[in-house]
Scaffold this active site. Structure first.
Site, short mmCIF file in Angstrom:
data_model
loop_
_atom_site.label_atom_id
_atom_site.label_comp_id
_atom_site.label_asym_id
_atom_site.label_seq_id
_atom_site.Cartn_x
_atom_site.Cartn_y
_atom_site.Cartn_z
N GLY A 229 44.36 44.33 47.65
CA GLY A 229 44.95 45.58 47.19
C GLY A 229 44.41 45.99 45.84
N HIS A 230 45.02 47.02 45.27
CA HIS A 230 44.61 47.52 43.95
C HIS A 230 45.82 47.47 43.03
CE1 HIS A 230 43.06 50.08 40.78
NE2 HIS A 230 41.89 50.09 41.38
N PRO A 231 45.64 46.91 41.82
CA PRO A 231 46.80 46.76 40.94
C PRO A 231 47.40 48.06 40.44
CG PRO A 231 44.78 46.19 39.77
CD PRO A 231 44.41 46.37 41.21
#
Length: 396
Positions: A229-231
């Site tokens: 995912g992307h933070p």
């Protein structure tokens, strides 16, 4: 067609091993430079022996990094061998090295020393940490640099950190080394001046990790590890379809979220729902956001999921295994594969990332250890007796 490549007529002498510098010089070779790889007699570049997965005879790393080069096996610690290398260097346009800390300087083959003798030369020192500072004498390998640079700390899942799945620090440094050589050669064409260049793996990968560096600079903390995912963006995650496939869906802005809500989720009202309408709120409510997407994706076959995403104009990608990449339809359709000869037999490899439409890249075999030694020495003017003398000295 090799004579029309941009680096045709250039000679690169590289005292190289492992990944970073061989990655750089392979690119120079593909654009027409003659790359002569200096190797140790008997053993050669230690990357030759990382494994033997290429038909039981050659390592995958060496196959990947060393096509289109010539192998010159000579012991540079033997005076006659060192003299042969000096003759080779005297006619070169570029000399590069990534030997152990201090080794090149002791042999007079560091960039600064070379430039003093050959003012038009482009000389490159590639190291882990550089020639000064408290880490100057440290040995450096890719995974260690990934750790020192902080990359490992921001890679992986919330529970477990991880290194990148490829030699990221090596490849970053090799990319900058090739770029630096090209810029220095262009400057030499304009000014006549050579250059002594120094670059490090730590500098290169820290620059590539610049988002995390800036995030820490301005918040006092690192971006959270988020797996695939992307933070800072949601939804930006891999979701499992009803067929069991994994599809990574990335929503970059609020307009895309509205399209995803209407087109994939079939709930257009979520595009304006204050709990989901902005990325800040979707990140704040990440668990609920991801659950909404996962519930729909998990109930649909892969074909329906991708059809809805395509219709909505949403970016997505299948989470492929490496075996899937070998038959990737996009790579096949664009003719990205080429067969290269090697000491282990023909090997399939990817073509250069950038090619000139009117000048096909140089795609020649991976060399055997010392395959070109006698040819190169003969070009340098060595006769039979002198070659015998080098053998007697243990230089070749």
């Amino acid at each position: 067609m090799l004579d029309v490549l941009p680096l045709a007529g250039m000679t690169v002498v590289s005292l190289e091993h492992a990944v970073a510098l061989p990655f750089a010089t392979r690119h120079l070779a593909e654009y027409g430079a003659r790359v002569i790889k200096i190797e140790r007699p008997g053993a050669g570049d230690f990357a030759r022996a990382y494994d033997d997965v290429v038909r039981g005879r050659m390592s995958a790393h060496f196959s990947w990094l060393n096509r289109s080069k010539e192998s010159f096996a000579v012991d540079i610690k033997v005076p006659s061998g060192r003299a042969a290398v000096e003759k080779l260097v005297a006619g070169a346009d570029v000399v590069a090295q990534n030997l152990s800390p201090g080794a090149a300087a002791r042999l007079g083959l560091d960039a600064a020393g070379l430039l003093e003798r050959y003012p038009r030369l482009v000389a490159v020192d590639l190291s882990g940490y550089g020639p000064s500072g408290p880490y100057a004498d440290r040995r450096a390998y890719d995974m260690l640099i990934q750790a020192e640079s902080g990359l490992v700390s921001v890679t992986g899942t919330p529970e477990h950190m991880a290194k990148a799945g490829f030699a990221a620090a090596d490849v970053a440094a090799g990319t900058y080394a090739a770029q630096a050589v090209l810029v220095a050669l262009l400057r030499r064409e304009r000014t006549g001046a050579g250059a002594a260049l120094s670059l490090t793996m730590l500098d290169a990968i820290t620059e590539w990790n610049g988002y995390a560096v800036q995030f820490a600079e301005h918040t006092g903390r690192a971006p959270a590890r988020a797996g695939v995912g992307h933070p800072s963006i949601a939804p930006y995650e891999a979701f499992t379809t009803g067929d069991g496939d994994s599809v990574l869906i990335g929503v970059q802005n609020d307009r895309e979220w509205a399209r995803l809500a209407a087109g994939l989720l079939r709930r257009p009202e979520l595009g304006e729902d204050p709990e989901f309408a902005t990325n800040r709120e979707r990140v704040r409510n990440r668990a609920r956001t991801d659950a909404l997407v996962a519930g729909v994706v998990g109930a649909l076959p892969t074909a329906e999921v991708t059809a809805r995403l395509d219709a909505a104009g949403i970016a997505y990608g299948r989470v492929n295994e490496m075996a899937d990449v070998l038959t990737h339809p996009q790579l096949a359709a664009r003719d990205r594969w080429v067969e290269i000869d090697s000491p282990a037999g023909p090997v399939r490899q990817l073509r250069p990332v950038v090619e000139f439409p009117d000048a096909p890249p140089r795609l020649e075999p991976v060399p055997g250890l010392g395959e070109h030694t006698e040819k190169i020495l003969t070009e340098l003017g060595y006769d039979g007796a002198e070659l015998s003398g080098l053998r007697a000295d243990g230089a070749i």
